[in-house]
Write an enzyme that holds these catalytic residues in place. Structure first.
Site, short mmCIF file in Angstrom:
data_model
loop_
_atom_site.label_atom_id
_atom_site.label_comp_id
_atom_site.label_asym_id
_atom_site.label_seq_id
_atom_site.Cartn_x
_atom_site.Cartn_y
_atom_site.Cartn_z
CE1 TYR A 1 -6.23 4.98 -1.51
CE2 TYR A 1 -4.37 4.73 -0.03
CZ TYR A 1 -5.66 4.40 -0.40
OH TYR A 1 -6.37 3.51 0.35
CG HIS B 1 -11.22 0.54 0.67
ND1 HIS B 1 -10.54 1.28 -0.27
CD2 HIS B 1 -10.41 0.50 1.76
CE1 HIS B 1 -9.39 1.70 0.26
NE2 HIS B 1 -9.29 1.22 1.48
CE LYS C 1 -7.91 -2.65 -3.02
NZ LYS C 1 -8.49 -1.82 -1.99
CB THR D 1 -7.07 2.69 -4.18
OG1 THR D 1 -6.32 1.47 -4.05
CG2 THR D 1 -8.32 2.60 -3.33
CB SER E 1 -0.88 0.00 1.25
OG SER E 1 -1.40 1.28 1.50
C1 LIG Z 1 -6.65 -2.72 7.80
C2 LIG Z 1 -6.89 -2.48 6.35
C3 LIG Z 1 -6.16 -1.50 5.69
C4 LIG Z 1 -6.38 -1.28 4.31
N1 LIG Z 1 -5.61 -0.36 3.67
C5 LIG Z 1 -5.76 -0.20 2.33
C6 LIG Z 1 -4.91 0.69 1.61
O1 LIG Z 1 -4.02 1.30 2.16
N2 LIG Z 1 -5.14 0.83 0.27
C7 LIG Z 1 -6.12 0.14 -0.38
O2 LIG Z 1 -6.29 0.30 -1.60
N3 LIG Z 1 -6.92 -0.72 0.28
C8 LIG Z 1 -6.76 -0.91 1.61
N4 LIG Z 1 -7.56 -1.80 2.27
C9 LIG Z 1 -8.58 -2.57 1.52
C10 LIG Z 1 -7.98 -3.88 1.01
O3 LIG Z 1 -7.05 -3.66 0.00
C11 LIG Z 1 -9.07 -4.80 0.44
O4 LIG Z 1 -9.82 -4.12 -0.54
C12 LIG Z 1 -10.01 -5.32 1.52
O5 LIG Z 1 -9.30 -5.61 2.69
C13 LIG Z 1 -10.74 -6.56 1.04
O6 LIG Z 1 -11.67 -7.00 1.97
P1 LIG Z 1 -11.33 -8.14 3.07
O7 LIG Z 1 -10.47 -7.50 4.12
O8 LIG Z 1 -12.66 -8.50 3.62
O9 LIG Z 1 -10.62 -9.27 2.37
C14 LIG Z 1 -7.36 -2.04 3.63
C15 LIG Z 1 -8.08 -3.02 4.31
C16 LIG Z 1 -7.85 -3.24 5.65
C17 LIG Z 1 -8.64 -4.33 6.34
#
Ligand SMILES: Cc1cc2nc3c(=O)[nH]c(=O)nc-3n(C[C@H](O)[C@H](O)[C@H](O)COP(=O)(O)O)c2cc1C
Length: 423
Positions: free
Chosen positions: A160, A300, A276, A186, A136
């Site tokens: 981002y 997300h 995304k 994203t 990320s």
């Molecule tokens: C703690 C956490 C931090 C996340 N940080 C980002 C991020 O920095 N950038 C991003 O595009 N998605 C982020 N996401 C979303 C994840 O990339 C992903 O879309 C999501 O976790 C999928 O759902 P799931 O956790 O149920 O598998 C984050 C998700 C979580 C749980």
């Protein structure tokens, strides 16, 4: 009448097989975890409340996440029998490269907060497992650090984008130089989602010592010990400053982005480009026309807009719209390897998992991520065998369908489920 007799010692010996003694209690607990749900229970005990909630939680009433999980649970598989499934190939070509499994590890910000081993642990496990890992922009490990820890593995960089292109430009160049082959832009974050658990817990980034967190330290001494005895917890790719997650996010996100920004990125990045956070057929078509190689259908993990579309329900119509123009990936709510199998059967090229590996990370660092991936791998393989399918590429819509979750009469998928009932 049952006739009884005295057992001979030689008959008892094989029954008395004590479990091998292991002094590593974490390893023993991880070994006993049989599902991602078990890892979640361990994670809850190991991580401070605010950290667990930051990971586990979603936006507003958390309906987006709950619905997504309900829909995965509503999948009905249609097994075929009397196929030789003694050997199964779980490999899948994802965005031009072979992956050992049909899923990748999703980008998650500030991963060292969940466990000090953070992104390096995730990259190392992904490399060993032969699956992609997306770092990320809000990561707590540098691009170069991930490349080193996951040597030999495949890395993607989640971006981002800001109006001020200079930072993005530099990050994209560094990712390219470090061998990252895919950018994941994203776009579902014009502003931060309202994550109420974080507000309630008074979570700040980086975590600060208050009376509450001090008291929590007594219950999670290992986590706090790691925090104060290892490199400071910071964003390594950008100067985001500190504050609540909401404040940090709103400083990082740019609400003014448009399709022109996708076109700009396309011109400045020669590798694979994934968008995304796409959540409609129309937007999938728009971003592909602007130059994307793939769309990641995602809300997300329910952390942005609440009551958003359930991504897996968009797979079929988006695949129909895009045809061979782009690959379709999906995430949100995946807790079982069977979900991944269903995603592919329903038309996705692959799935991404976020929390599933973070629960493992919180439960036991790198060994926990390893356990999470192993659980998912075994579930993918077993589900395929029970379906009578030996190659991921042979999974078809005939193998899985979405049923309407119990109690949601108006669920959009009800129509589709009815339509598919004749197969
Ligand atoms: C703690 C956490 C931090 C996340 N940080 C980002 C991020 O920095 N950038 C991003 O595009 N998605 C982020 N996401 C979303 C994840 O990339 C992903 O879309 C999501 O976790 C999928 O759902 P799931 O956790 O149920 O598998 C984050 C998700 C979580 C749980």
């Amino acid at each position: 009448m049952v006739r009884r007799r005295m057992p001979r010692p030689s008959e008892l010996a094989p029954l008395l097989r004590p479990a091998p003694l292991t002094l590593d209690r974490t390893a023993a607990k991880l070994a006993r975890a049989t599902s991602i749900g078990d890892l979640r229970v361990l994670a809850r005990k190991r991580a401070p409340r605010a950290v667990f909630d930051y990971t586990d939680g979603a936006a507003e009433d958390e309906v987006s996440l709950r619905r997504a999980r309900e829909v995965w649970a509503s999948v009905e598989f249609a097994p075929t029998v009397l196929r030789d499934v003694s050997r199964v190939d779980t490999g899948r070509t994802i965005l031009g490269h072979r992956s050992a499994l049909p899923f990748a590890l999703a980008p998650t910000g500030f991963t060292r907060m969940m466990h000090t081993e953070g992104e390096r642990a995730v990259a190392a496990v992904a490399a060993r497992a032969g699956i992609p890992y997306a770092l990320s922009t809000m990561g707590s490990t540098t691009i170069e650090g991930v490349a080193e820890a996951g040597r030999g593995g495949r890395h993607w960089f989640q971006l981002y984008l800001w109006r001020d292109r200079s930072v993005a430009h530099e990050l994209v160049s560094r990712a390219g130089a470090a061998g990252f082959d895919t950018l994941v832009l994203t776009v579902d974050t014009p502003v931060g989602g309202n994550r109420r658990r974080d507000t309630r817990n008074g979570l700040s980034i980086p975590p600060a010592l208050s009376l509450r967190t001090f008291l929590d330290g007594a219950r999670h001494p290992r986590w706090w010990f790691d925090l104060v005895t290892t490199d400071p917890l910071t964003f390594e790719s950008l100067a985001a400053g500190g504050g609540t997650p909401f404040e940090v996010i709103n400083r990082v996100f740019d609400p003014a982005l448009t399709l022109d920004d996708v076109a700009w990125l396309r011109e400045n990045w020669s590798g694979t480009l994934v968008i995304k956070g796409v959540q409609s057929v129309t937007d999938a078509r728009r971003v592909v026309d602007a130059g994307a190689d793939a769309v990641l259908l995602s809300n997300h993990g329910g952390r942005q807009l609440d009551r958003a579309p359930v991504p897996i329900e968009l797979v079929e119509p988006v695949v129909q719209e895009l045809g061979d123009d782009a690959e379709v990936l999906v995430d949100t709510g995946i807790m079982h390897g069977g979900d991944v199998v269903a995603a592919v059967a329903l038309g996705a090229r692959a799935a991404l998992v976020g929390r599933a590996y973070l629960y493992g990370l919180m439960a036991g660092g790198e060994a926990g991520v390893q356990r999470a991936v192993e659980i998912l791998r075994a579930e993918v393989e077993r589900t395929m065998q029970l379906l009578g399918v030996t190659r991921v590429d042979d999974l078809r819509p005939e193998h899985a369908r979405l049923r309407s979750p119990i109690g949601s009469a108006t669920h959009s998928n009800g129509r589709r489920a009815a339509g598919a009932s004749g197969r």
